[in-house]
Design a protein around this motif. Structure first.
Motif, PDB file in Angstrom:
ATOM      1  N   ILE A   1     115.617  74.867 -57.155  1.00 47.40           N
ATOM      2  CA  ILE A   1     116.497  73.837 -56.605  1.00 47.40           C
ATOM      3  C   ILE A   1     117.692  74.427 -55.875  1.00 47.40           C
ATOM      4  CG2 ILE A   1     118.045  71.946 -57.251  1.00 47.40           C
ATOM      5  CD1 ILE A   1     116.099  71.367 -59.561  1.00 47.40           C
ATOM      6  N   TRP A   2     118.246  75.496 -56.385  1.00 44.63           N
ATOM      7  CA  TRP A   2     119.506  76.028 -55.863  1.00 44.63           C
ATOM      8  C   TRP A   2     119.502  76.268 -54.347  1.00 44.63           C
ATOM      9  CZ3 TRP A   2     124.027  76.400 -58.447  1.00 44.63           C
ATOM     10  CH2 TRP A   2     125.070  77.072 -57.800  1.00 44.63           C
ATOM     11  N   PRO A   3     118.550  77.021 -53.803  1.00 44.73           N
ATOM     12  CA  PRO A   3     118.597  77.264 -52.358  1.00 44.73           C
ATOM     13  C   PRO A   3     118.415  75.995 -51.528  1.00 44.73           C
ATOM     14  CG  PRO A   3     117.082  78.784 -53.419  1.00 44.73           C
ATOM     15  CD  PRO A   3     117.466  77.758 -54.428  1.00 44.73           C
ATOM     16  N   ARG A   4     117.702  75.009 -52.060  1.00 47.67           N
ATOM     17  CA  ARG A   4     117.456  73.784 -51.306  1.00 47.67           C
ATOM     18  C   ARG A   4     118.621  72.801 -51.420  1.00 47.67           C
ATOM     19  NH1 ARG A   4     113.067  75.776 -53.637  1.00 47.67           N
ATOM     20  NH2 ARG A   4     111.173  76.021 -52.430  1.00 47.67           N
ATOM     21  N   ALA A   5     119.253  72.764 -52.580  1.00 50.39           N
ATOM     22  CA  ALA A   5     120.321  71.796 -52.816  1.00 50.39           C
ATOM     23  C   ALA A   5     121.618  72.228 -52.147  1.00 50.39           C
ATOM     24  CB  ALA A   5     120.542  71.612 -54.308  1.00 50.39           C
TER      25      ALA A   5
ATOM     26  N   SER B   1     123.311  84.001 -55.570  1.00 48.10           N
ATOM     27  CA  SER B   1     124.766  83.924 -55.549  1.00 48.10           C
ATOM     28  C   SER B   1     125.354  84.001 -56.949  1.00 48.10           C
ATOM     29  CB  SER B   1     125.206  82.633 -54.867  1.00 48.10           C
ATOM     30  OG  SER B   1     124.905  81.541 -55.696  1.00 48.10           O
ATOM     31  N   HIS B   2     126.633  84.240 -56.983  1.00 46.13           N
ATOM     32  CA  HIS B   2     127.339  84.386 -58.251  1.00 46.13           C
ATOM     33  C   HIS B   2     127.350  83.089 -59.052  1.00 46.13           C
ATOM     34  CE1 HIS B   2     128.556  88.391 -57.240  1.00 46.13           C
ATOM     35  NE2 HIS B   2     129.084  87.986 -56.103  1.00 46.13           N
ATOM     36  N   ASN B   3     127.487  81.969 -58.390  1.00 47.42           N
ATOM     37  CA  ASN B   3     127.521  80.694 -59.104  1.00 47.42           C
ATOM     38  C   ASN B   3     126.195  80.435 -59.812  1.00 47.42           C
ATOM     39  OD1 ASN B   3     130.103  80.223 -58.228  1.00 47.42           O
ATOM     40  ND2 ASN B   3     129.463  79.008 -56.470  1.00 47.42           N
ATOM     41  N   ARG B   4     125.105  80.692 -59.130  1.00 44.72           N
ATOM     42  CA  ARG B   4     123.799  80.487 -59.751  1.00 44.72           C
ATOM     43  C   ARG B   4     123.605  81.443 -60.915  1.00 44.72           C
ATOM     44  NH1 ARG B   4     118.634  82.373 -57.108  1.00 44.72           N
ATOM     45  NH2 ARG B   4     118.250  83.470 -59.003  1.00 44.72           N
ATOM     46  N   ASN B   5     124.016  82.693 -60.739  1.00 46.78           N
ATOM     47  CA  ASN B   5     123.890  83.665 -61.815  1.00 46.78           C
ATOM     48  C   ASN B   5     124.742  83.264 -63.017  1.00 46.78           C
ATOM     49  OD1 ASN B   5     122.167  85.155 -60.255  1.00 46.78           O
ATOM     50  ND2 ASN B   5     123.717  86.619 -59.593  1.00 46.78           N
ATOM     51  N   PHE B   6     125.907  82.697 -62.753  1.00 47.93           N
ATOM     52  CA  PHE B   6     126.778  82.233 -63.829  1.00 47.93           C
ATOM     53  C   PHE B   6     126.102  81.110 -64.611  1.00 47.93           C
ATOM     54  CE2 PHE B   6     130.213  79.389 -65.274  1.00 47.93           C
ATOM     55  CZ  PHE B   6     130.830  80.247 -66.178  1.00 47.93           C
ATOM     56  N   LEU B   7     125.524  80.151 -63.894  1.00 52.28           N
ATOM     57  CA  LEU B   7     124.828  79.051 -64.565  1.00 52.28           C
ATOM     58  C   LEU B   7     123.611  79.550 -65.348  1.00 52.28           C
ATOM     59  CD1 LEU B   7     124.974  76.238 -61.871  1.00 52.28           C
ATOM     60  CD2 LEU B   7     126.148  76.298 -64.069  1.00 52.28           C
ATOM     61  N   MET B   8     122.890  80.487 -64.781  1.00 51.87           N
ATOM     62  CA  MET B   8     121.730  81.049 -65.474  1.00 51.87           C
ATOM     63  C   MET B   8     122.167  81.755 -66.759  1.00 51.87           C
ATOM     64  SD  MET B   8     118.879  80.456 -63.769  1.00 51.87           S
ATOM     65  CE  MET B   8     117.689  81.762 -63.850  1.00 51.87           C
ATOM     66  N   ALA B   9     123.286  82.482 -66.705  1.00 50.47           N
ATOM     67  CA  ALA B   9     123.773  83.173 -67.901  1.00 50.47           C
ATOM     68  C   ALA B   9     124.168  82.174 -68.978  1.00 50.47           C
ATOM     69  CB  ALA B   9     124.963  84.059 -67.541  1.00 50.47           C
ATOM     70  N   ILE B  10     124.788  81.080 -68.578  1.00 53.74           N
ATOM     71  CA  ILE B  10     125.157  80.057 -69.558  1.00 53.74           C
ATOM     72  C   ILE B  10     123.907  79.478 -70.198  1.00 53.74           C
ATOM     73  CG2 ILE B  10     126.083  77.715 -69.793  1.00 53.74           C
ATOM     74  CD1 ILE B  10     128.258  78.518 -67.826  1.00 53.74           C
ATOM     75  N   LEU B  11     122.907  79.166 -69.391  1.00 48.87           N
ATOM     76  CA  LEU B  11     121.701  78.542 -69.916  1.00 48.87           C
ATOM     77  C   LEU B  11     120.865  79.487 -70.773  1.00 48.87           C
ATOM     78  CD1 LEU B  11     120.616  76.491 -66.793  1.00 48.87           C
ATOM     79  CD2 LEU B  11     121.522  75.582 -68.932  1.00 48.87           C
ATOM     80  N   GLN B  12     120.805  80.747 -70.396  1.00 43.58           N
ATOM     81  CA  GLN B  12     119.880  81.654 -71.068  1.00 43.58           C
ATOM     82  C   GLN B  12     120.532  82.536 -72.134  1.00 43.58           C
ATOM     83  OE1 GLN B  12     118.026  83.690 -67.786  1.00 43.58           O
ATOM     84  NE2 GLN B  12     116.408  82.163 -67.665  1.00 43.58           N
TER      85      GLN B  12
ATOM     86  N   LEU C   1     115.891  73.883 -67.316  1.00 44.13           N
ATOM     87  CA  LEU C   1     116.966  73.855 -66.320  1.00 44.13           C
ATOM     88  C   LEU C   1     117.094  75.197 -65.608  1.00 44.13           C
ATOM     89  CD1 LEU C   1     119.710  71.836 -68.225  1.00 44.13           C
ATOM     90  CD2 LEU C   1     118.399  71.099 -66.223  1.00 44.13           C
ATOM     91  N   ALA C   2     116.994  76.297 -66.351  1.00 40.88           N
ATOM     92  CA  ALA C   2     117.088  77.616 -65.731  1.00 40.88           C
ATOM     93  C   ALA C   2     115.924  77.858 -64.783  1.00 40.88           C
ATOM     94  CB  ALA C   2     117.135  78.698 -66.804  1.00 40.88           C
ATOM     95  N   SER C   3     114.743  77.426 -65.179  1.00 45.38           N
ATOM     96  CA  SER C   3     113.568  77.582 -64.325  1.00 45.38           C
ATOM     97  C   SER C   3     113.696  76.713 -63.077  1.00 45.38           C
ATOM     98  CB  SER C   3     112.320  77.216 -65.104  1.00 45.38           C
ATOM     99  OG  SER C   3     111.185  77.343 -64.304  1.00 45.38           O
ATOM    100  N   GLY C   4     114.135  75.487 -63.253  1.00 45.66           N
ATOM    101  CA  GLY C   4     114.306  74.585 -62.116  1.00 45.66           C
ATOM    102  C   GLY C   4     115.413  75.029 -61.186  1.00 45.66           C
ATOM    103  N   LEU C   5     116.433  75.680 -61.743  1.00 38.53           N
ATOM    104  CA  LEU C   5     117.559  76.139 -60.936  1.00 38.53           C
ATOM    105  C   LEU C   5     117.117  77.153 -59.888  1.00 38.53           C
ATOM    106  CD1 LEU C   5     120.617  75.681 -60.889  1.00 38.53           C
ATOM    107  CD2 LEU C   5     120.855  77.615 -62.422  1.00 38.53           C
ATOM    108  N   THR C   6     116.120  77.946 -60.229  1.00 43.23           N
ATOM    109  CA  THR C   6     115.600  78.945 -59.298  1.00 43.23           C
ATOM    110  C   THR C   6     115.019  78.284 -58.050  1.00 43.23           C
ATOM    111  OG1 THR C   6     115.053  80.316 -61.190  1.00 43.23           O
ATOM    112  CG2 THR C   6     114.013  80.885 -59.116  1.00 43.23           C
TER     113      THR C   6
END
Length: 182
Positions: free
Chosen positions: A26-30, A92-103, A19-24
């Motif tokens: 997906i995030w800008p496109r979604a 962005s902060h939201n993506r970084n927050f999600l990455m921190a939760i996942l990792q 999920l963390a890898s995919g978030l990198t």
């Protein structure tokens, strides 16, 4: 019941890595924020202006062509600014927050949950040279503690994600090669 714990921890951590890898990617496109949308709009405008400039690129319409060229230069400067803004949006902060939760948070929660009990029980001869390291914190010889298990699962997740990225890039190259041949 306790035999499923290593498998469940492995699956949870590998899913977090995926999920963390995919978030990198997906995030800008979604989530197309205004900065990204303005980059797309400016790119389309510049494309149209370049086509128009090619049509006007003759000695009779030199004035109109030079005026359009100055407008294109302004648009290109706007595009560079918009690209810089869009680049900062991807971090962005939201993506970084999600990455921190996942990792960080998910493995931390697993460590807290399974701290007091060994995750894997093996024959102590199997782990002989490194049993003191992998049985941390203070479990019997021949056991693997949660910290070592989380570490191994995260490295396995890294390998799985890098293999998936390689396969994806190879598939994209193959598809684009097939499309070029058509």
């Amino acid at each position: 019941d306790s035999q499923l714990i290593p498998l469940l921890v492995f699956i949870a951590l590998v899913l977090c890595k995926i999920l963390a890898s995919g978030l990198t990617y997906i995030w800008p496109r979604a989530f197309k924020p205004p900065a990204v949308q303005s980059v797309l709009d400016l790119t389309q405008e510049l494309k149209k202006m370049r086509i128009e400039h090619e049509k006007l690129n003759n000695p009779e319409q030199f004035v109109a062509a030079s005026k359009l060229k100055r407008q294109m230069d302004k648009k290109e400067m706007e595009l560079e600014k918009a690209k810089k803004q869009a680049g900062s949006v991807s971090h962005s902060h939201n993506r970084n927050f999600l990455m921190a939760i996942l990792q960080v948070v998910a493995p931390g929660v697993l460590v807290m949950l399974f701290w007091s009990s060994p995750v894997v029980q093996l024959n102590k001869e199997v782990l002989w040279p490194i049993s003191g390291i992998v049985n941390f914190p203070n479990h019997a010889a021949g056991t693997i503690g949660i910290i070592a298990w989380v570490f191994m699962c995260q490295r396995s997740g890294d390998l799985i994600c890098s293999a998936a990225e390689e396969m994806s890039s190879l598939a994209n190259a193959l598809i684009s090669g097939l499309n070029d041949n058509d």
